[in-house]
Design an enzyme around this catalytic site. Sequence first.
Site, PDB file in Angstrom:
ATOM      1  N   GLU A 162      -5.475  -5.307   2.173  1.00 18.16           N
ATOM      2  CA  GLU A 162      -5.615  -4.149   1.276  1.00 18.16           C
ATOM      3  C   GLU A 162      -4.273  -3.503   0.942  1.00 18.16           C
ATOM      4  O   GLU A 162      -4.209  -2.407   0.399  1.00 18.16           O
ATOM      5  CB  GLU A 162      -6.568  -3.125   1.907  1.00 18.16           C
ATOM      6  CG  GLU A 162      -7.965  -3.670   2.151  1.00 18.16           C
ATOM      7  CD  GLU A 162      -8.872  -3.656   0.905  1.00 18.16           C
ATOM      8  OE1 GLU A 162      -8.853  -2.683   0.149  1.00 18.16           O
ATOM      9  OE2 GLU A 162      -9.607  -4.651   0.707  1.00 18.16           O
ATOM     10  N   ARG A 194     -11.902  -3.564   5.954  1.00 21.39           N
ATOM     11  CA  ARG A 194     -11.327  -4.344   4.850  1.00 21.39           C
ATOM     12  C   ARG A 194     -10.013  -5.051   5.205  1.00 21.39           C
ATOM     13  O   ARG A 194      -9.662  -6.052   4.602  1.00 21.39           O
ATOM     14  CB  ARG A 194     -11.061  -3.424   3.664  1.00 21.39           C
ATOM     15  CG  ARG A 194     -12.302  -2.747   3.110  1.00 21.39           C
ATOM     16  CD  ARG A 194     -11.990  -2.310   1.701  1.00 21.39           C
ATOM     17  NE  ARG A 194     -12.748  -1.163   1.272  1.00 21.39           N
ATOM     18  CZ  ARG A 194     -12.561  -0.588   0.087  1.00 21.39           C
ATOM     19  NH1 ARG A 194     -11.657  -1.041  -0.749  1.00 21.39           N
ATOM     20  NH2 ARG A 194     -13.292   0.455  -0.262  1.00 21.39           N
ATOM     21  N   HIS A 230      -9.788   2.942   4.440  1.00 23.85           N
ATOM     22  CA  HIS A 230      -8.388   2.525   4.573  1.00 23.85           C
ATOM     23  C   HIS A 230      -7.727   3.458   5.592  1.00 23.85           C
ATOM     24  O   HIS A 230      -8.078   4.643   5.679  1.00 23.85           O
ATOM     25  CB  HIS A 230      -7.634   2.664   3.242  1.00 23.85           C
ATOM     26  CG  HIS A 230      -8.010   1.666   2.204  1.00 23.85           C
ATOM     27  ND1 HIS A 230      -8.234   2.003   0.886  1.00 23.85           N
ATOM     28  CD2 HIS A 230      -8.182   0.320   2.283  1.00 23.85           C
ATOM     29  CE1 HIS A 230      -8.527   0.909   0.194  1.00 23.85           C
ATOM     30  NE2 HIS A 230      -8.508  -0.122   1.015  1.00 23.85           N
ATOM     31  N   CYS A 347      -3.352   7.277  -2.640  1.00 24.23           N
ATOM     32  CA  CYS A 347      -3.923   6.026  -3.166  1.00 24.23           C
ATOM     33  C   CYS A 347      -3.292   5.667  -4.507  1.00 24.23           C
ATOM     34  O   CYS A 347      -3.180   4.500  -4.865  1.00 24.23           O
ATOM     35  CB  CYS A 347      -5.423   6.157  -3.417  1.00 24.23           C
ATOM     36  SG  CYS A 347      -6.393   6.523  -1.970  1.00 24.23           S
TER      37      CYS A 347
END
Length: 416
Positions: A162, A194, A230, A347
């Site tokens: 990721e 992830r 995340h 992000c």
Amino acid sequence: MSMVEINFDGIVGPSHNYAGLSLGNIASASHAGEPSYPRAAALQGVAKMRGNLARLGVQGFLLPLPRPNVGLQKAFALDGTELPQLRAAAWSASSMWTANAATVSPAPDTADGRCHLTPANLVTMPHRAQECQDTKAQLSLAFGDTRHFVIHDAVPPSFGDEGAANHMRLCESHDAPGVEVFVYGRTGGRFPARQHEQASRIVARAHGLNPQRTVFIEQNPDAIAAGAFHNDVVAVANGPVLFTHAESFADQQGAYDAIRAAFPALEVVEVPSSAVTVQEAIRTYLFNAQLLTLPDGTMALIVPDECQDSPSVWGWCEDMVAGNGPIRSVIPVDVRQSMANGGGPACLRLRVVCDPATVDPRFLLDDTKADLIERVIANNWPEQIDPSDLGSPRLTTAVIAARSALLDALDLGQLG
Ligand code: SUG
């Protein structure tokens, strides 16, 4: 100018919409089906960039990827009988979250003295897995000077990667050798983990990192289950500072010890659960913040507006600033359109430490270019998208034309 940290923000694409595509991302699930406002979303992003340009004197950007993705539409054999999520995937503007574009190891950390970038494969979610090839093409243009940059292929599936969202760098100063921290999740929980450990290790080896200055730590499975899909939802690092929630890592003290063994100057700013619950941290994205070193040497935390609306979070921020820790100011920004899909200020940016003179100048922002980008967005981005519009010929034409107008304005038609 010598080596500095440059934030490359993703410009929010004209197809920005809420389709609820990300299992384990609470904001994405809770806003599914709502109308989105792509023009407002993109203008919020440019305003954030302008603020940081004024603060830091340097700012970069990456362009939206082509949507709808015709190749993906064909691959999914869409004929109207498919799940709506498959139709929506080809329209996703998720490349705006450039923290997921790549993992970046700056030149001072790598064996060959070049800055290494590995595009993230994002294989866990189909709407994100489609980004990788186009992202690689764009990075290869922006960082095309092979004397200074190496662009790798993505980690092969099925190891999930990721990118920078699960990677932190600690250093005495940005241009000094750093310690890189890779944070992975273990599968088996309620939501997907992830980032896979083996993907992190592949990236570290490919980048030629010194094993003595590389640390691998595990995310707290309970934090993933609470919606920290995340690591950058619960922790952020800058310079010698790690700003983190107390429940971010599987073994919190063990994580600090492992980082400190490689980087003795580590300064931890930990927010205890008694002050801010992990749920509230995830709801407000306190840690999905940009932790910046300002020209006067102090640190500022750029947080989403949602933090100011939360008594526990804002109270904690006020106490922190009143104390004498390393973070001296907290600055809220409005990125509500991105937040509703689970993307905060951090992000929206990819950090690259390099000499700005080595970057293709078309990807660097100044005030005139910010004016230009705003004009193109104001004139071309759809004002509103309802999920039922996805697939309509009118929206298809509008979204394709909007992106083309931006590429033309920035002389980046070759990304077409
Ligand atoms: O991958 N949201 C993104 C948000 C990414 C946030 N990035 C970082 N934490 N670095 C994701 O879950 C929502 C798309 C939708 O539901 O339509 C989405 O993809």
